[in-house]
Motif scaffolding. Structure first.
Motif, PDB file in Angstrom:
ATOM      1  N   ILE A 291       0.883  -1.410  -0.159  1.00  0.00           N
ATOM      2  CA  ILE A 291       0.196  -0.385  -0.146  1.00  0.00           C
ATOM      3  C   ILE A 291       0.811   1.397   0.265  1.00  0.00           C
ATOM      4  N   TYR A 292       1.893   1.127   1.102  1.00  0.00           N
ATOM      5  CA  TYR A 292       3.128   2.669   0.912  1.00  0.00           C
ATOM      6  C   TYR A 292       3.674   2.403   0.852  1.00  0.00           C
ATOM      7  N   ARG A 293       4.379   1.214  -0.392  1.00  0.00           N
ATOM      8  CA  ARG A 293       5.986   1.125  -0.716  1.00  0.00           C
ATOM      9  C   ARG A 293       6.980   1.327   0.333  1.00  0.00           C
ATOM     10  N   LEU A 294       7.825   2.404   0.063  1.00  0.00           N
ATOM     11  CA  LEU A 294       8.701   2.407   0.329  1.00  0.00           C
ATOM     12  C   LEU A 294       8.731   3.394   2.284  1.00  0.00           C
ATOM     13  N   PHE A 295       8.264   3.553   2.148  1.00  0.00           N
ATOM     14  CA  PHE A 295       6.830   4.128   3.513  1.00  0.00           C
ATOM     15  C   PHE A 295       6.835   2.698   4.310  1.00  0.00           C
ATOM     16  N   GLY A 296       5.518   2.428   3.416  1.00  0.00           N
ATOM     17  CA  GLY A 296       5.230   0.737   4.097  1.00  0.00           C
ATOM     18  C   GLY A 296       6.605   0.394   4.743  1.00  0.00           C
ATOM     19  N   ALA A 297       7.782  -0.224   3.935  1.00  0.00           N
ATOM     20  CA  ALA A 297       8.917  -0.790   4.473  1.00  0.00           C
ATOM     21  C   ALA A 297       9.071  -0.504   5.939  1.00  0.00           C
ATOM     22  N   PHE A 344       0.598   8.534   7.008  1.00  0.00           N
ATOM     23  CA  PHE A 344       0.397   8.430   5.685  1.00  0.00           C
ATOM     24  C   PHE A 344      -0.912   8.692   4.728  1.00  0.00           C
ATOM     25  N   GLU A 345      -2.036   9.061   5.212  1.00  0.00           N
ATOM     26  CA  GLU A 345      -2.530   9.096   5.215  1.00  0.00           C
ATOM     27  C   GLU A 345      -3.343  10.867   4.805  1.00  0.00           C
ATOM     28  N   ARG A 346      -2.723  11.156   5.228  1.00  0.00           N
ATOM     29  CA  ARG A 346      -3.170  11.831   6.838  1.00  0.00           C
ATOM     30  C   ARG A 346      -1.931  12.902   5.390  1.00  0.00           C
ATOM     31  N   ALA A 347      -0.550  12.790   4.993  1.00  0.00           N
ATOM     32  CA  ALA A 347      -0.029  13.131   3.991  1.00  0.00           C
ATOM     33  C   ALA A 347      -0.106  13.170   2.495  1.00  0.00           C
ATOM     34  N   ARG A 348      -0.890  11.616   2.492  1.00  0.00           N
ATOM     35  CA  ARG A 348      -1.297  11.644   1.416  1.00  0.00           C
ATOM     36  C   ARG A 348      -2.460  12.795   0.341  1.00  0.00           C
ATOM     37  N   GLU A 349      -3.361  13.289   1.210  1.00  0.00           N
ATOM     38  CA  GLU A 349      -4.380  14.192   1.316  1.00  0.00           C
ATOM     39  C   GLU A 349      -3.322  15.913   1.313  1.00  0.00           C
ATOM     40  N   GLU A 350      -2.587  15.823   1.703  1.00  0.00           N
ATOM     41  CA  GLU A 350      -1.596  17.355   1.700  1.00  0.00           C
ATOM     42  C   GLU A 350      -1.008  17.374   0.530  1.00  0.00           C
ATOM     43  N   TYR A 351      -0.449  15.800  -0.205  1.00  0.00           N
ATOM     44  CA  TYR A 351       0.301  16.046  -1.268  1.00  0.00           C
ATOM     45  C   TYR A 351      -0.571  15.858  -2.503  1.00  0.00           C
ATOM     46  N   ALA A 352      -1.787  15.735  -2.771  1.00  0.00           N
ATOM     47  CA  ALA A 352      -3.026  15.685  -3.119  1.00  0.00           C
ATOM     48  C   ALA A 352      -3.068  16.508  -3.371  1.00  0.00           C
ATOM     49  N   SER A 358       6.451  19.658  -1.417  1.00  0.00           N
ATOM     50  CA  SER A 358       6.777  18.823  -1.620  1.00  0.00           C
ATOM     51  C   SER A 358       6.362  17.691  -0.566  1.00  0.00           C
ATOM     52  N   LEU A 359       7.324  16.296  -1.396  1.00  0.00           N
ATOM     53  CA  LEU A 359       6.983  15.681   0.215  1.00  0.00           C
ATOM     54  C   LEU A 359       7.772  15.805   1.638  1.00  0.00           C
ATOM     55  N   ARG A 360       8.545  16.111   1.517  1.00  0.00           N
ATOM     56  CA  ARG A 360       8.813  16.638   3.066  1.00  0.00           C
ATOM     57  C   ARG A 360       7.551  17.294   4.066  1.00  0.00           C
ATOM     58  N   ALA A 361       7.148  18.278   3.101  1.00  0.00           N
ATOM     59  CA  ALA A 361       6.455  19.210   3.424  1.00  0.00           C
ATOM     60  C   ALA A 361       4.808  18.698   4.375  1.00  0.00           C
ATOM     61  N   SER A 362       4.890  17.391   2.848  1.00  0.00           N
ATOM     62  CA  SER A 362       3.873  16.165   3.326  1.00  0.00           C
ATOM     63  C   SER A 362       3.984  16.057   4.695  1.00  0.00           C
ATOM     64  N   ILE A 440       3.927   7.879  -1.040  1.00  0.00           N
ATOM     65  CA  ILE A 440       2.463   8.399  -0.507  1.00  0.00           C
ATOM     66  C   ILE A 440       2.482   9.948  -1.636  1.00  0.00           C
ATOM     67  N   ALA A 441       2.866   9.800  -3.120  1.00  0.00           N
ATOM     68  CA  ALA A 441       2.662  10.198  -4.143  1.00  0.00           C
ATOM     69  C   ALA A 441       1.497   9.982  -5.093  1.00  0.00           C
ATOM     70  N   ILE A 442       1.258   8.493  -4.735  1.00  0.00           N
ATOM     71  CA  ILE A 442       0.655   7.467  -5.295  1.00  0.00           C
ATOM     72  C   ILE A 442      -0.969   7.860  -4.266  1.00  0.00           C
ATOM     73  N   PRO A 443      -1.929   8.510  -4.442  1.00  0.00           N
ATOM     74  CA  PRO A 443      -3.586   8.285  -4.346  1.00  0.00           C
ATOM     75  C   PRO A 443      -4.018   6.299  -4.088  1.00  0.00           C
TER      76      PRO A 443
END
Length: 792
Positions: A291-297, A344-352, A358-362, A440-443
């Motif tokens: 689900i969350y790729r690298l961050f999931g790992a 991670f879901e909140r970060a996805r909302e911020e990014y989308a 940026s990823l760091r800010a999200s 994170i960048a992938i909804p």
């Protein structure tokens, strides 16, 4: 890498290293089901003031339970056998003789005035006993007893050189008696024997201190300043404190039998449970990675660290580990992913939702936005854990300890360990630039589907409450029609021991009995290879069938013992558990009312009650046994239900108070931005109209559904593995939690939220003040390295 990230990484590494050291150097304390322990049979005796009948034996059992808890044994088994016998089973007791000595003491504590040296007492009603130095003292009648002691604790007095002492605090009436007793003693000259007060335990003077010269005649000592001194060792002081606080036995007891017993679960059952736990945890980690790729790992790595940290804490605190406890511990790993999923879901909302961010800010915004939900949900769980520990007893107290450790460890692993790892990864340009890597960048698919369909789930809240009412009605019907199949822990039953001509291991005996229709029987080895069977509702015909099943495996089978036993989860333990649970719910209700709104609090508790009734009703319809294992599962479901509801209501509160989400922005002539009122006029600021609460709640539900689905899936992988691969010993535990989590997930959305919407229609409390959307500030003069500064 920022300074804060460095601090988090160093702190996480230090805690992990200490936990690994504890794990490798200390052995866990295992329960009766995993390791066996010591079994003692106590015979109640008549005394001058009480007869050893069923009632006095039950009261004695509860006093013994308090003593055993004070010994540090958190998962003992105590049952009444017949009218006047008590069976005490202690898991992994290092010194059975010491435990027997403490358990068997009558602990009759009394306080006496000293009437002089030697000879009979003045009024003929007192005692003549030797003091600590062996000198005879004439004691008056007992002025008060140990029943008046409210609290007793052992401590070391290094300042005054008194060594180990026991401090006493009396109840109100007993405190007045103590003040009067010491006030009368203070009327005699210093060094006079009559200025002493004798403290007697089981007709032995353990301390006879002089009242200080500073105490005036008639004044006496206040309740809270009383200490027993007597050249105690540390163990003696602690033993005395637990005896005093545990209380005196209503009737004396005699140990008539003591021997070791084997584990109630065989090696095959333990291996099956461990294998199922490992497979379930691996499946959960794989799901999070997909689900969350690298961050999931990275979150999976943090979860592994959580497992080590919480296990080390359990071992260091000496918590007794049983197989259901270990299964619940593994389940907590699946539920601990909840905090990571929230972030991670909140970060996805911020990014989308904010192109160019940026990823760091999200990621930073995700941690900041999820903080309140993580904090509130875990605080409510800690409240319940603390109250279960302080107000409960036996397995309920042990569950409170395990739950609190799991909550604290999960928060540390998510907010410190996982955050450090993900922040370090976010600094990499490769991770930030490639959407398919960071996760994170992938909804997510669930979020994308909900955004496209935009279902209006909260348009008719009464419809969902009707469904919940039907579920409750069906559950109550099952309880009334089929009845609740209470296990031997609640109802008592029969304990039968057999001697077989051929050795029979526990697993073989359990399989044979299950084939004969005794699947709920608890089987252990006792003494020199004997088989002990504990089961409920066993008549003589059933006993013959049970013996025949064992004879098929062990050859000639002889009955050694046959006794009726009472419930191990007795009336007082059940009453204390219900009181602790009720107080925990009320305190959670008050906390949620303060942190949210009273309507949200009542709706959350209503969803909790809904989950409990439905779970008990399903077990009633299925005819499953409700026993101690089910009790542990039920308490877990209660914590999960409140946690889930808090997350949803945290998002409702945020969206309801956020002004920028109320109405679409329009741009009138002159370029000024504002909001259209109902009549077409432009309104800005606090006066701008709000969206109806139902629309806000619907949006909050849709935003939290991805988190709910991902968290629930993480737990379901583990529970499915435990149910399918864990064997009969874990099947009911896993089934109860599977039902509870599914029902809890449903009720947190489809029961709690609709109930809150209807309650809000009658509430006169104004809506929350408008708040701004969360914003992550950067230091002045610095810009994110991946931000080119362009703005549109």
């Amino acid at each position: 890498m920022t300074r804060a990230t460095t601090v988090r990484a160093v702190l996480a590494a230090a805690v992990l290293l200490v936990s690994v050291f504890i794990t490798l150097t200390m052995s866990p304390r295992l329960g009766l089901d995993l390791q066996g322990g010591t079994r003692m049979v106590l015979q109640a005796q008549d005394s001058d003031t009480a007869e050893a009948d069923r009632e006095s034996t039950d009261r004695t059992l509860e006093v013994l339970r308090r003593r055993v808890d004070s010994l540090g044994v958190t998962e003992p088994v105590l049952t009444r056998s017949g009218e006047d016998r008590i069976i005490v089973e202690l898991p992994d007791v290092q010194d059975p003789r010491k435990a027997a000595e403490v358990i068997g003491k009558t602990a009759q504590l009394t306080f006496h005035a000293v009437q002089g040296p030697g000879g009979p007492a003045e009024d003929g009603k007192g005692l003549t006993l030797p003091d600590e130095q062996g000198r005879e003292l004439a004691l008056g009648p007992a002025a008060l007893s140990g029943a008046g002691v409210k609290e007793a604790s052992a401590s070391f007095d290094a300042q005054q050189g008194a060594g180990w002492t026991v401090s006493l605090d009396f109840h109100k009436d007993a405190g007045r008696d103590w003040t009067r007793l010491t006030g009368e003693a203070a009327c005699h000259p210093a060094q006079d024997e009559r200025r002493r007060v004798a403290i007697v335990l089981d007709k032995r003077v353990i301390s006879s201190p002089q009242v200080l010269p500073t105490v005036a005649c008639g004044s006496g000592l206040p309740s809270g300043s009383t200490r027993i001194t007597g050249s105690f060792s540390a163990d003696e002081a602690r033993e005395l404190a637990l005896l005093i606080e545990g209380g005196a036995l209503p009737v004396p007891v005699e140990i008539v039998e003591q021997r070791t017993v084997g584990p109630t679960l065989g090696a095959a059952a333990i291996d099956a449970g461990a294998r199922a736990a490992l497979i379930g945890a691996a499946a959960t980690a794989l799901f999070i990675i997909v689900i969350y790729r690298l961050f999931g790992a990275l979150a999976a790595v943090a979860l592994a660290a959580y497992g080590v940290i919480s296990y080390a804490a359990l071992v260091a605190l000496g918590v007794t580990l049983t197989l259901p406890g270990l299964a619940g511990f593994v389940l907590a790993i699946g539920m601990a992913v909840d905090a990571n999923v929230l972030v991670f879901e909140r970060a996805r909302e911020e990014y989308a939702g904010r192109p160019g961010k940026s990823l760091r800010a999200s990621l930073a915004a995700g941690f900041k936005g999820a903080w309140t939900a993580v904090a509130d949900s875990n605080v409510t769980t800690l409240i319940a854990a603390g109250l279960l520990f302080f107000l409960g007893s036996g397995p309920v107290k042990g569950f409170g300890v395990t739950l609190a450790i799991g909550v604290l460890a999960s928060m540390f692993s998510a907010l410190v360990g996982a955050r450090a790892l993900t922040e370090i990864a976010a600094h990499s340009r490769f991770v930030a630039d490639y959407r398919g890597v960071n996760g994170i960048a992938i909804p997510g698919r669930v979020r994308t589907w909900l955004t496209r369909r935009d279902p209006q789930l909260m348009r008719s809240p009464r419809r969902w409450l009707t469904v919940s009412a039907v579920l409750i009605a069906v559950a109550v019907a099952g309880i009334l029609v089929r009845g609740v199949n209470l296990g031997v822990e609640f109802t008592g039953g029969r304990l039968v021991e057999y001697s077989t001509s051929r050795p029979v291991d526990v697993e073989t005996a359990r399989t044979a009995l299950a084939g004969a229709g005794f699947g709920d029987a608890e089987v252990t080895t006792a003494g020199a290879g004997d088989i002990s069977v504990r089961t409920g509702g066993l008549n003589n015909d059933g006993e013959h069938a049970l013996r025949a099943a064992l004879a098929a495996e062990g050859g000639e089978t002889t009955k050694v013992r046959d006794e009726l036993i009472g419930p191990s989860l007795g009336d007082e333990l059940r009453r204390n558990a219900l009181i602790a649970l009720a107080i925990a719910v009320l305190v959670q209700l008050a906390y949620l009312a303060v942190r949210f709104r009273w309507t949200f609090a009542v709706a959350s508790v209503g969803a909790l009650v809904h989950d409990v009734i439905v779970l008990i009703g399903v077990f009633a319809w299925l005819g499953r046994t409700v026993d101690g294992i089910f009790l542990a599962a039920l308490l877990t479901v209660i914590g999960y239900s409140v946690n889930d509801s808090v997350v949803v209501f945290d998002r409702v509160r945020e969206l309801w108070g956020r002004a920028c989400l109320e109405f679409p922005v329009v741009r009138p002539e002159g370029g000024r931005t504002g909001r259209r009122g109902a009549g077409g006029e432009l309104k800005t600021g606090p006066e701008a109209p709000r969206k109806p609460l139902a629309e806000v709640a619907n949006r909050a539900v849709l935003q939290t559904v991805p988190r709910t689905v991902n968290t629930g899936m993480g737990a379901l992988f583990i529970l499915t593995a435990l149910a399918v691969l864990g064997g009969d010993s874990l099947e009911d535990f896993a089934l109860a939690l599977l039902i509870g989590i599914v029902v809890g997930t449903y009720s947190s959305v489809m029961t709690a939220v609709p109930a809150a919407l209807l309650l809000e229609r009658t509430s006169k409390v104004p809506p929350p003040a408008r708040t701004r959307a969360p914003r992550v500030r950067q230091r002045a003069g610095r810009r994110d390295p991946h931000d080119n500064g362009a703005r549109v």
